[in-house]
Design an enzyme around this catalytic site. Structure first.
Site, PDB file in Angstrom:
ATOM      1  CG  HIS A  57     -25.118 -57.295 -25.926  1.00 36.63           C
ATOM      2  ND1 HIS A  57     -26.263 -57.833 -26.460  1.00 36.63           N
ATOM      3  CD2 HIS A  57     -24.450 -58.323 -25.366  1.00 36.63           C
ATOM      4  CE1 HIS A  57     -26.297 -59.126 -26.208  1.00 36.63           C
ATOM      5  NE2 HIS A  57     -25.207 -59.451 -25.550  1.00 36.63           N
ATOM      6  CG  PHE A  58     -23.190 -57.928 -30.119  1.00 40.35           C
ATOM      7  CD1 PHE A  58     -22.175 -58.280 -29.254  1.00 40.35           C
ATOM      8  CD2 PHE A  58     -24.325 -58.715 -30.169  1.00 40.35           C
ATOM      9  CE1 PHE A  58     -22.269 -59.437 -28.472  1.00 40.35           C
ATOM     10  CE2 PHE A  58     -24.429 -59.869 -29.381  1.00 40.35           C
ATOM     11  CZ  PHE A  58     -23.406 -60.224 -28.530  1.00 40.35           C
TER      12      PHE A  58
END
Length: 156
Positions: A57-58
């Site tokens: 993420h991410f």
């Protein structure tokens, strides 16, 4: 760096683990720096690149998931309720989150940020607590929400 970030902790992560059932990697509060019984708490969370959620993420642009910012606020809220108890009650009770309202996210939280988690009691009746929480980084609001929680007997 804010004045709160420089202050000596009232409670460190070892003390927090004596009060909350959460453990790494889901323990999202590192220290408590301000506390007024039944009124208010300020806690801190250092956000590092080593957080497991950043793997997905991410990967190219790591951002702390908003739901985990809310969880950090909820853990600070649980600390407020637990620290407000009589010492002999602490091991017999657990705080359960009952609801979240009016959650808003203002800006991303990224590796290197220090979350300041401020929670205030808005109403308390019996075992039910209503609280507001604000998460800040460098004095800027990054998230806010209203919480409702209940103190319950711990199962043995």
């Amino acid at each position: 760096m804010s004045e709160t970030a420089e202050r000596k902790p009232i409670l460190d992560v070892v003390g927090i683990q004596k009060l909350l059932p959460h453990r790494p990697p889901f323990l999202l509060v590192d220290r408590v720096v301000e506390f007024e019984p039944n009124k208010r708490v300020v806690a801190l969370k250092g956000v590092t690149m080593n957080e497991p959620f950043f793997q997905g993420h991410f990967p190219a642009q790591p951002v702390m998931p908003g739901v985990l910012i809310l969880e950090a606020l909820a853990q600070a809220a649980a600390l407020l309720a637990t620290l407000s108890m009589k010492p002999e009650e602490v091991n017999d009770k657990i705080t359960y989150l009952m609801g979240i309202d009016a959650a808003r996210f203002r800006r991303p939280v990224v590796p290197g940020d220090r979350l300041e988690l401020e929670v205030e009691v808005t109403k308390q009746k019996g075992a039910v607590w209503k609280q507001t929480g604000v998460a800040r980084v460098d004095g800027q609001v990054v998230a806010e929400a209203e919480f409702m929680a209940m103190l319950a007997d711990r199962e043995r």
